[in-house]
Scaffold this motif. Structure first.
Motif, short mmCIF file in Angstrom:
data_model
loop_
_atom_site.label_atom_id
_atom_site.label_comp_id
_atom_site.label_asym_id
_atom_site.label_seq_id
_atom_site.Cartn_x
_atom_site.Cartn_y
_atom_site.Cartn_z
N LEU A 35 9.77 -0.79 -8.98
CA LEU A 35 9.64 -2.25 -8.93
C LEU A 35 10.32 -2.90 -10.12
O LEU A 35 11.00 -3.92 -9.98
CB LEU A 35 8.16 -2.65 -8.88
CG LEU A 35 7.88 -4.13 -8.75
CD1 LEU A 35 8.47 -4.69 -7.46
CD2 LEU A 35 6.39 -4.40 -8.82
N ARG A 36 10.15 -2.29 -11.31
CA ARG A 36 10.80 -2.83 -12.50
C ARG A 36 12.32 -2.83 -12.33
O ARG A 36 13.00 -3.80 -12.65
CB ARG A 36 10.39 -1.97 -13.71
CG ARG A 36 10.36 -2.72 -15.00
CD ARG A 36 9.84 -1.96 -16.19
NE ARG A 36 9.59 -0.55 -16.07
CZ ARG A 36 8.37 0.00 -16.01
NH1 ARG A 36 7.30 -0.77 -16.03
NH2 ARG A 36 8.23 1.29 -15.92
N THR A 37 12.85 -1.74 -11.79
CA THR A 37 14.30 -1.65 -11.56
C THR A 37 14.74 -2.67 -10.52
O THR A 37 15.76 -3.35 -10.69
CB THR A 37 14.67 -0.23 -11.10
OG1 THR A 37 14.23 0.70 -12.08
CG2 THR A 37 16.17 -0.09 -10.92
N PHE A 38 13.97 -2.80 -9.45
CA PHE A 38 14.31 -3.73 -8.37
C PHE A 38 14.34 -5.17 -8.88
O PHE A 38 15.21 -5.97 -8.52
CB PHE A 38 13.30 -3.60 -7.22
CG PHE A 38 13.55 -4.55 -6.09
CD1 PHE A 38 14.59 -4.33 -5.20
CD2 PHE A 38 12.74 -5.66 -5.92
CE1 PHE A 38 14.83 -5.20 -4.16
CE2 PHE A 38 12.96 -6.54 -4.88
CZ PHE A 38 14.01 -6.31 -3.99
N LEU A 39 13.37 -5.53 -9.74
CA LEU A 39 13.30 -6.89 -10.27
C LEU A 39 14.24 -7.12 -11.45
O LEU A 39 14.37 -8.24 -11.94
CB LEU A 39 11.86 -7.22 -10.68
CG LEU A 39 10.84 -7.27 -9.55
CD1 LEU A 39 9.45 -7.50 -10.11
CD2 LEU A 39 11.20 -8.36 -8.54
N GLY A 40 14.87 -6.04 -11.96
CA GLY A 40 15.81 -6.17 -13.07
C GLY A 40 15.14 -6.26 -14.42
O GLY A 40 15.73 -6.75 -15.38
#
Length: 83
Positions: free
Chosen positions: A14-19
Protein backbone atom coordinates in the motif's frame (compact mmCIF):
# COMPACT_ATOMS: atom_id res chain seq x y z
CA UNK A 1 -25.23 5.00 -6.08
CA UNK A 2 -22.68 3.52 -3.71
CA UNK A 3 -19.66 1.48 -4.78
CA UNK A 4 -17.47 -0.42 -2.32
CA UNK A 5 -14.03 -1.72 -3.21
CA UNK A 6 -12.08 -4.02 -0.89
CA UNK A 7 -8.33 -4.13 -1.44
CA UNK A 8 -6.24 -6.76 0.26
CA UNK A 9 -2.55 -5.93 0.46
CA UNK A 10 0.34 -5.62 2.88
CA UNK A 11 1.35 -2.26 4.40
CA UNK A 12 4.48 -2.25 2.23
CA UNK A 13 2.42 -2.79 -0.94
CA UNK A 14 0.00 0.00 0.00
CA UNK A 15 2.86 2.37 0.84
CA UNK A 16 4.43 1.68 -2.56
CA UNK A 17 1.09 2.05 -4.35
CA UNK A 18 0.41 5.42 -2.69
CA UNK A 19 3.99 6.61 -3.33
CA UNK A 20 4.85 7.00 0.32
CA UNK A 21 8.51 6.65 1.38
CA UNK A 22 9.80 3.59 3.19
CA UNK A 23 11.01 4.94 6.55
CA UNK A 24 12.05 1.58 8.01
CA UNK A 25 15.82 2.07 7.31
CA UNK A 26 15.73 5.54 8.91
CA UNK A 27 13.87 4.22 11.96
CA UNK A 28 16.37 1.38 12.34
CA UNK A 29 19.33 3.78 12.12
CA UNK A 30 17.79 6.08 14.75
CA UNK A 31 17.04 3.17 17.08
CA UNK A 32 20.65 1.97 16.74
CA UNK A 33 21.94 5.46 17.65
CA UNK A 34 19.58 5.70 20.63
CA UNK A 35 20.63 2.27 21.85
CA UNK A 36 24.33 3.14 21.57
CA UNK A 37 23.85 6.40 23.50
CA UNK A 38 21.89 4.64 26.24
CA UNK A 39 24.51 1.91 26.57
CA UNK A 40 27.35 4.44 26.75
CA UNK A 41 25.58 6.50 29.41
CA UNK A 42 24.78 3.37 31.45
CA UNK A 43 28.40 2.26 31.31
CA UNK A 44 29.55 5.71 32.47
CA UNK A 45 27.40 5.64 35.62
CA UNK A 46 28.45 3.54 38.58
CA UNK A 47 25.52 1.59 40.17
CA UNK A 48 26.68 2.54 43.67
CA UNK A 49 26.58 6.23 42.76
CA UNK A 50 23.08 5.87 41.32
CA UNK A 51 21.81 4.29 44.55
CA UNK A 52 23.40 7.01 46.68
CA UNK A 53 21.69 9.67 44.58
CA UNK A 54 18.27 7.97 44.28
CA UNK A 55 17.86 6.26 47.66
CA UNK A 56 17.59 9.27 50.00
CA UNK A 57 14.87 10.87 47.89
CA UNK A 58 13.05 7.55 47.58
CA UNK A 59 13.13 6.90 51.32
CA UNK A 60 11.95 10.41 52.12
CA UNK A 61 9.15 10.08 49.56
CA UNK A 62 8.05 6.77 51.07
CA UNK A 63 7.97 8.30 54.56
CA UNK A 64 5.81 11.16 53.30
CA UNK A 65 3.47 8.72 51.57
CA UNK A 66 3.18 6.64 54.74
CA UNK A 67 2.33 9.76 56.79
CA UNK A 68 -0.30 10.71 54.22
CA UNK A 69 -1.92 7.26 54.42
CA UNK A 70 -1.93 7.26 58.22
CA UNK A 71 -3.46 10.75 58.39
CA UNK A 72 -6.14 9.72 55.89
CA UNK A 73 -6.97 6.52 57.79
CA UNK A 74 -7.06 8.36 61.12
CA UNK A 75 -9.54 10.96 59.85
CA UNK A 76 -11.74 8.48 57.99
CA UNK A 77 -12.04 6.08 60.96
CA UNK A 78 -13.44 8.76 63.27
CA UNK A 79 -10.42 8.83 65.56
CA UNK A 80 -8.66 12.12 66.16
CA UNK A 81 -5.64 12.81 64.01
CA UNK A 82 -2.26 12.02 65.63
CA UNK A 83 0.59 14.48 65.15
Amino acid sequence: MKITVDVECTPEELRTFLGLPDVKPMQQALMTQIQEKMESSLNAVDPETMFKVWLPAGVQGMEQLQKLFWSHFATSSGRPKES
